[in-house]
Design a protein around this motif. Sequence first.
Motif, PDB file in Angstrom:
ATOM      1  N   LYS A  31       0.826  -1.208   0.000  1.00 34.34           N
ATOM      2  CA  LYS A  31       0.000   0.000   0.000  1.00 34.34           C
ATOM      3  C   LYS A  31       0.865   1.265   0.000  1.00 34.34           C
ATOM      4  O   LYS A  31       0.587   2.232   0.707  1.00 34.34           O
ATOM      5  N   ALA A  32       1.885   1.221  -0.831  1.00 31.35           N
ATOM      6  CA  ALA A  32       2.781   2.376  -0.989  1.00 31.35           C
ATOM      7  C   ALA A  32       2.197   3.289  -2.064  1.00 31.35           C
ATOM      8  O   ALA A  32       2.739   3.398  -3.177  1.00 31.35           O
ATOM      9  N   TRP A  33       1.093   3.956  -1.738  1.00 35.12           N
ATOM     10  CA  TRP A  33       0.342   4.712  -2.737  1.00 35.12           C
ATOM     11  C   TRP A  33       1.153   5.852  -3.340  1.00 35.12           C
ATOM     12  O   TRP A  33       0.887   6.272  -4.469  1.00 35.12           O
ATOM     13  N   HIS A  34       2.124   6.357  -2.606  1.00 35.45           N
ATOM     14  CA  HIS A  34       2.930   7.459  -3.127  1.00 35.45           C
ATOM     15  C   HIS A  34       3.774   7.028  -4.317  1.00 35.45           C
ATOM     16  O   HIS A  34       4.261   7.873  -5.072  1.00 35.45           O
ATOM     17  N   LEU A  35       3.968   5.724  -4.492  1.00 39.08           N
ATOM     18  CA  LEU A  35       4.754   5.202  -5.617  1.00 39.08           C
ATOM     19  C   LEU A  35       3.877   4.717  -6.771  1.00 39.08           C
ATOM     20  O   LEU A  35       4.383   4.142  -7.732  1.00 39.08           O
ATOM     21  N   PHE A  36       2.580   4.951  -6.673  1.00 43.62           N
ATOM     22  CA  PHE A  36       1.665   4.434  -7.682  1.00 43.62           C
ATOM     23  C   PHE A  36       1.895   5.079  -9.042  1.00 43.62           C
ATOM     24  O   PHE A  36       1.618   4.475 -10.085  1.00 43.62           O
ATOM     25  N   PHE A  37       2.408   6.295  -9.045  1.00 43.28           N
ATOM     26  CA  PHE A  37       2.748   6.965 -10.301  1.00 43.28           C
ATOM     27  C   PHE A  37       3.747   6.133 -11.103  1.00 43.28           C
ATOM     28  O   PHE A  37       3.624   5.977 -12.323  1.00 43.28           O
ATOM     29  N   ILE A  38       4.741   5.562 -10.417  1.00 45.77           N
ATOM     30  CA  ILE A  38       5.758   4.753 -11.102  1.00 45.77           C
ATOM     31  C   ILE A  38       5.149   3.449 -11.616  1.00 45.77           C
ATOM     32  O   ILE A  38       5.521   2.958 -12.682  1.00 45.77           O
ATOM     33  N   VAL A  39       4.204   2.907 -10.867  1.00 50.22           N
ATOM     34  CA  VAL A  39       3.494   1.704 -11.324  1.00 50.22           C
ATOM     35  C   VAL A  39       2.774   1.989 -12.638  1.00 50.22           C
ATOM     36  O   VAL A  39       2.835   1.205 -13.587  1.00 50.22           O
ATOM     37  N   LEU A  40       2.102   3.128 -12.698  1.00 47.32           N
ATOM     38  CA  LEU A  40       1.351   3.492 -13.897  1.00 47.32           C
ATOM     39  C   LEU A  40       2.279   3.709 -15.091  1.00 47.32           C
ATOM     40  O   LEU A  40       1.958   3.299 -16.223  1.00 47.32           O
ATOM     41  N   ILE A  41       3.437   4.313 -14.857  1.00 53.36           N
ATOM     42  CA  ILE A  41       4.397   4.511 -15.940  1.00 53.36           C
ATOM     43  C   ILE A  41       4.926   3.164 -16.439  1.00 53.36           C
ATOM     44  O   ILE A  41       5.154   2.974 -17.642  1.00 53.36           O
ATOM     45  N   GLY A  42       5.104   2.208 -15.531  1.00 47.67           N
ATOM     46  CA  GLY A  42       5.520   0.867 -15.944  1.00 47.67           C
ATOM     47  C   GLY A  42       4.489   0.208 -16.844  1.00 47.67           C
ATOM     48  O   GLY A  42       4.839  -0.453 -17.829  1.00 47.67           O
ATOM     49  N   MET A  43       3.211   0.380 -16.504  1.00 48.59           N
ATOM     50  CA  MET A  43       2.150  -0.148 -17.368  1.00 48.59           C
ATOM     51  C   MET A  43       2.196   0.512 -18.746  1.00 48.59           C
ATOM     52  O   MET A  43       2.087  -0.162 -19.777  1.00 48.59           O
ATOM     53  N   ARG A  44       2.357   1.836 -18.739  1.00 46.35           N
ATOM     54  CA  ARG A  44       2.397   2.567 -20.011  1.00 46.35           C
ATOM     55  C   ARG A  44       3.594   2.128 -20.853  1.00 46.35           C
ATOM     56  O   ARG A  44       3.489   1.976 -22.078  1.00 46.35           O
ATOM     57  N   MET A  45       4.741   1.913 -20.205  1.00 43.88           N
ATOM     58  CA  MET A  45       5.923   1.478 -20.931  1.00 43.88           C
ATOM     59  C   MET A  45       5.697   0.101 -21.566  1.00 43.88           C
ATOM     60  O   MET A  45       6.088  -0.143 -22.716  1.00 43.88           O
ATOM     61  N   ALA A  46       5.041  -0.799 -20.825  1.00 49.22           N
ATOM     62  CA  ALA A  46       4.808  -2.145 -21.345  1.00 49.22           C
ATOM     63  C   ALA A  46       3.873  -2.123 -22.548  1.00 49.22           C
ATOM     64  O   ALA A  46       4.015  -2.929 -23.473  1.00 49.22           O
TER      65      ALA A  46
END
Length: 489
Positions: A427-442
Amino acid sequence: MIDDLEPTYREILFSALVALWFAIGTGALPGSEDWINTIGLIAFSILLAWAAYRQMKLNVASLWTPIMWYRVALLSYYGIGSLVPIWTNADTQELMKGFYSYFPYEIVKLNLVTTVFNFVFIATIKILFIVMRKNSLDDILSRKRFISPSNFSMIVFGSMCLIVGSAVNYFVIFPQIVGWINLSLFSTLANLSVLSWLGYFMVIFWGLENRRREFVIWPICLALGECMIGFFAASKSVMLMPLVMVSIAFIYHHRSLFRITIFAGCFVSLFMFLSPIVTHVRDMNGRYFDGAAPVKDIPGLYLSYFTTGAESDQFADVETGWMRLSFVNAGTFVINQYDHGMPGNSYRYWAVVWIPRIIYPEKPIITDVGRELSYAANGNYNSSSSAGLAAESYWNGGWLLSISIAILLALVFGLWTIYSYEVIQRKAWHLFFIVLIGMRMAIRVDGAFVSDIEGPIALEVLAHIALELMNRFLPQALAGVMRRPSAQS
């Protein structure tokens, strides 16, 4: 965790068999290529769909991982998309060949390059996870505290993202689009609009979980408003992504195969519906308004598609929605170039992509390689094209570089997948931006390696450090500010 994410030996085996099918197909009798491609691509599509479904079924948190979206994108663009030039109508095939007039045997070669790339990618992911399991990944992550649980609650951080992202959408992007302002830093500020996507998911999901209807309704209203911004910008991604994030919140709240199927079907149908309309609007805008139509005329451009535009359009019978999924023309072109002794040089900016333009003012425009590809294929420098990661790597260095890039991509996506999974679990919500960028990159398996894969990596490393520091010190600073007035009183 590894068991939920790790590819199976069955997936690796069938990936190898599909690649072997196309390898044998390169020596097939002339005239049989369409059936070789059709059978192989159907098998490839089924394999990718099964692997994605299996991973989702094991743990719905894998919805946020790059491996998941890599499979979805590969299925869309190089499974279904590569069937398009074989089975669409003659008008669609003719328009696709306007970029490069490919032959059926060249499609077989493209599919071979793609499936070998995928096999190496999946096998490398498997090896990576085996190595990490032996080195006790969970112990490493817990001991290093690499990812800290968020000191912000989901609703607080989601609301912050939604406020900032929506402010950029409504007070920067929309005024710029309609010509009310002209900011020199527009592209930099516009990047912050992606925060609204995070906000839609977090706030709506929190509202559903806590039965707070108001936290579901007002983010949906903001999402619909962003879709309208996409309407005026004639951008499918801006029209669709807010709806995607809203839908994911509902799927994540009540996880079922039925909801996922309905979501996927609606999204694909909407994409197919919008593709020819948006293409028509952009064409009319460029033809009559030089790309800068007044805001009052934009609805009329959309309406013209349904009145006189569709009938008078010389490409009215072209299946634009399906054609947008296919990269066969660009992929076959670059492979043909390499096989005839003309390798590409689209990787030439790899050494400078991470240097900020403020330090290197003469830094070349990295994305110009897409314009150069269009110019090489058909002499049009005003259009940008891409062949996809697999075909581009073959174009630059043949089989050796293609396999090397597949391994490198597997390491990046594999580690990013574990990172994304840990962010959700902790639940590290502050890092969710990086998760979303990873999805976009994939999803950008159809893009260029240097600009779409290598470029964002340095940014995300810096973003992780900055967000972790913010998570650690900002709540303490805010608490200190809140205590100060009470102490003085």
